[in-house]
Design an enzyme around this catalytic site. Sequence first.
Site, PDB file in Angstrom:
ATOM      1  N   ASP A  11       1.047  -1.160   0.030  1.00  0.00           N
ATOM      2  CA  ASP A  11       0.083   0.301   0.072  1.00  0.00           C
ATOM      3  C   ASP A  11       1.055   1.187   0.034  1.00  0.00           C
ATOM      4  O   ASP A  11       2.160   1.211   0.274  1.00  0.00           O
ATOM      5  CB  ASP A  11      -0.916   0.083   1.332  1.00  0.00           C
ATOM      6  CG  ASP A  11      -1.837   1.200   1.261  1.00  0.00           C
ATOM      7  OD1 ASP A  11      -2.354   1.368   0.195  1.00  0.00           O
ATOM      8  OD2 ASP A  11      -2.191   1.813   2.227  1.00  0.00           O
ATOM      9  N   SER A  12       0.350   2.394  -0.137  1.00  0.00           N
ATOM     10  CA  SER A  12       1.151   3.599  -0.109  1.00  0.00           C
ATOM     11  C   SER A  12       1.544   3.899   1.629  1.00  0.00           C
ATOM     12  O   SER A  12       2.431   4.561   1.670  1.00  0.00           O
ATOM     13  CB  SER A  12       0.348   4.931  -0.693  1.00  0.00           C
ATOM     14  OG  SER A  12      -1.061   5.023  -0.028  1.00  0.00           O
ATOM     15  N   TYR A  43      -1.042   8.495  -2.750  1.00  0.00           N
ATOM     16  CA  TYR A  43      -1.157   8.312  -4.054  1.00  0.00           C
ATOM     17  C   TYR A  43      -2.458   9.035  -4.659  1.00  0.00           C
ATOM     18  O   TYR A  43      -2.352   9.353  -5.921  1.00  0.00           O
ATOM     19  CB  TYR A  43      -1.892   7.031  -4.436  1.00  0.00           C
ATOM     20  CG  TYR A  43      -0.316   5.886  -4.197  1.00  0.00           C
ATOM     21  CD1 TYR A  43       0.939   6.357  -4.062  1.00  0.00           C
ATOM     22  CD2 TYR A  43      -0.422   4.554  -4.464  1.00  0.00           C
ATOM     23  CE1 TYR A  43       2.028   5.458  -4.159  1.00  0.00           C
ATOM     24  CE2 TYR A  43       0.763   3.627  -4.416  1.00  0.00           C
ATOM     25  CZ  TYR A  43       1.897   4.035  -4.215  1.00  0.00           C
ATOM     26  OH  TYR A  43       3.083   3.356  -4.268  1.00  0.00           O
ATOM     27  N   CYS A  75      -4.414  -1.673  -1.850  1.00  0.00           N
ATOM     28  CA  CYS A  75      -4.773  -0.278  -2.179  1.00  0.00           C
ATOM     29  C   CYS A  75      -5.560  -0.077  -3.312  1.00  0.00           C
ATOM     30  O   CYS A  75      -5.320  -0.895  -4.448  1.00  0.00           O
ATOM     31  CB  CYS A  75      -3.185   0.311  -2.510  1.00  0.00           C
ATOM     32  SG  CYS A  75      -3.435   2.039  -2.987  1.00  0.00           S
ATOM     33  N   THR A  77      -6.337   2.546  -4.962  1.00  0.00           N
ATOM     34  CA  THR A  77      -5.870   3.540  -5.955  1.00  0.00           C
ATOM     35  C   THR A  77      -5.044   2.908  -7.134  1.00  0.00           C
ATOM     36  O   THR A  77      -5.010   3.006  -8.143  1.00  0.00           O
ATOM     37  CB  THR A  77      -5.100   4.846  -5.175  1.00  0.00           C
ATOM     38  OG1 THR A  77      -6.094   5.218  -4.247  1.00  0.00           O
ATOM     39  CG2 THR A  77      -4.812   5.746  -6.356  1.00  0.00           C
ATOM     40  N   CYS A 189     -11.050   2.762  -0.235  1.00  0.00           N
ATOM     41  CA  CYS A 189      -9.720   3.186   0.064  1.00  0.00           C
ATOM     42  C   CYS A 189      -9.465   2.328   1.372  1.00  0.00           C
ATOM     43  O   CYS A 189     -10.228   2.220   2.245  1.00  0.00           O
ATOM     44  CB  CYS A 189      -9.603   4.619   0.403  1.00  0.00           C
ATOM     45  SG  CYS A 189      -7.860   5.104   1.181  1.00  0.00           S
ATOM     46  N   THR A 190      -8.196   1.540   1.197  1.00  0.00           N
ATOM     47  CA  THR A 190      -8.013   0.807   2.141  1.00  0.00           C
ATOM     48  C   THR A 190      -7.700   1.517   3.673  1.00  0.00           C
ATOM     49  O   THR A 190      -7.721   0.917   4.769  1.00  0.00           O
ATOM     50  CB  THR A 190      -6.852  -0.248   2.001  1.00  0.00           C
ATOM     51  OG1 THR A 190      -5.800   0.525   1.613  1.00  0.00           O
ATOM     52  CG2 THR A 190      -7.338  -1.183   0.946  1.00  0.00           C
ATOM     53  N   HIS A 191      -7.419   2.612   3.600  1.00  0.00           N
ATOM     54  CA  HIS A 191      -7.222   3.469   4.779  1.00  0.00           C
ATOM     55  C   HIS A 191      -8.468   3.421   5.445  1.00  0.00           C
ATOM     56  O   HIS A 191      -8.587   3.938   6.909  1.00  0.00           O
ATOM     57  CB  HIS A 191      -6.649   4.787   4.640  1.00  0.00           C
ATOM     58  CG  HIS A 191      -5.138   4.962   4.440  1.00  0.00           C
ATOM     59  ND1 HIS A 191      -4.600   4.337   3.177  1.00  0.00           N
ATOM     60  CD2 HIS A 191      -4.161   5.599   5.219  1.00  0.00           C
ATOM     61  CE1 HIS A 191      -3.346   4.667   3.219  1.00  0.00           C
ATOM     62  NE2 HIS A 191      -2.925   5.351   4.527  1.00  0.00           N
TER      63      HIS A 191
HETATM   64  N1  DGL Z   1      -4.720   3.191   0.807  1.00  0.00           N
HETATM   65  C1  DGL Z   1      -4.709   3.767  -0.590  1.00  0.00           C
HETATM   66  C2  DGL Z   1      -6.116   3.090  -1.182  1.00  0.00           C
HETATM   67  O1  DGL Z   1      -6.752   2.307  -0.918  1.00  0.00           O
HETATM   68  C3  DGL Z   1      -4.832   5.251  -0.966  1.00  0.00           C
HETATM   69  C4  DGL Z   1      -4.197   6.225  -0.163  1.00  0.00           C
HETATM   70  C5  DGL Z   1      -3.317   7.241  -0.795  1.00  0.00           C
HETATM   71  O2  DGL Z   1      -4.042   8.253  -1.092  1.00  0.00           O
HETATM   72  O3  DGL Z   1      -2.211   7.158  -0.923  1.00  0.00           O
HETATM   73  O4  DGL Z   1      -6.543   3.948  -2.219  1.00  0.00           O
END
Ligand code: DGL
Length: 264
Positions: A11-12, A43, A75, A77, A189-191
């Site tokens: 992930d990022s 990202y 992730c 994105t 978004c996984t966050h």
């Molecule tokens: N965790 C990432 C996702 O699932 C994105 C976070 C980012 O902007 O880097 O999209």
Amino acid sequence: MDASAPILLFDSGVGGLSVLGAVREALPDAPIIYTADNGGLPYGPKSEAEVAARVCGLLGRMSERYRPRLICIACNTASTIALAMVRDVLAVPIVGTVPAIKPAAGMTRTGTIGLLGTAATIRQGYVDRLEAEFASDKRLLRFAAPELVGAAEAKLRGQAVDPAIFARAAAGLRDQPGGVEIDTVVLACTHFPLLAAELTEAFGPQVHFVDGAAGIARRIAYLTRGQPFERTAPDFALFTRTDENLELLAPALARYGLSRMELL
Ligand code: DGL
């Protein structure tokens, strides 16, 4: 198959930990390398070309160095932009993370679904195709909530987060035409699942959230079925850049079974 060959989650930032939690439940003995491209975080505001180049380059380097049995791009994105490209260039099996529109379409009673993601994710043709295939008879309202990425990063470092961020995410969906009808929100978004408690409070008890973590874990278990697993060294987290805030993540990483940090 080498029993100690790891599964690599990418992930990022810390978002992929929401996927790691589900993978741990499904495959408790699997050796894991958790990778955060914190040098490229976030990202969401980046161009498609920039995200694709970073993800392909980093995954190529990491698969040469660590010889994973499988890579999970944890992730949305990176997956919605670069999954096909990564599969073209790497021989290792790749599992991606795509917005859980299909399960959301099965859950909604009002027929109106919200989707929270990064700016890059919500504009992807990949999301348009999921909507056309699984939710063409529903109303899907999208909202980019980049502030939630920073909020999850701060929360896992034990730092305070302004609750107005969650209220703004809820309003961003609800204030769109038909938005008051939303009963199901896709956390694309996984966050964001790392903020489930805060989002539940902001949206209210009538709204249900759905994300892809359990489905991804099932897919990884399926693709590795029958393979031996043996953890010969403690699992670790790999970062692409050092910064003074990284040590603050140690307690959160330990909760996910990642006992040390390394730099790529
Ligand atoms: N965790 C990432 C996702 O699932 C994105 C976070 C980012 O902007 O880097 O999209």
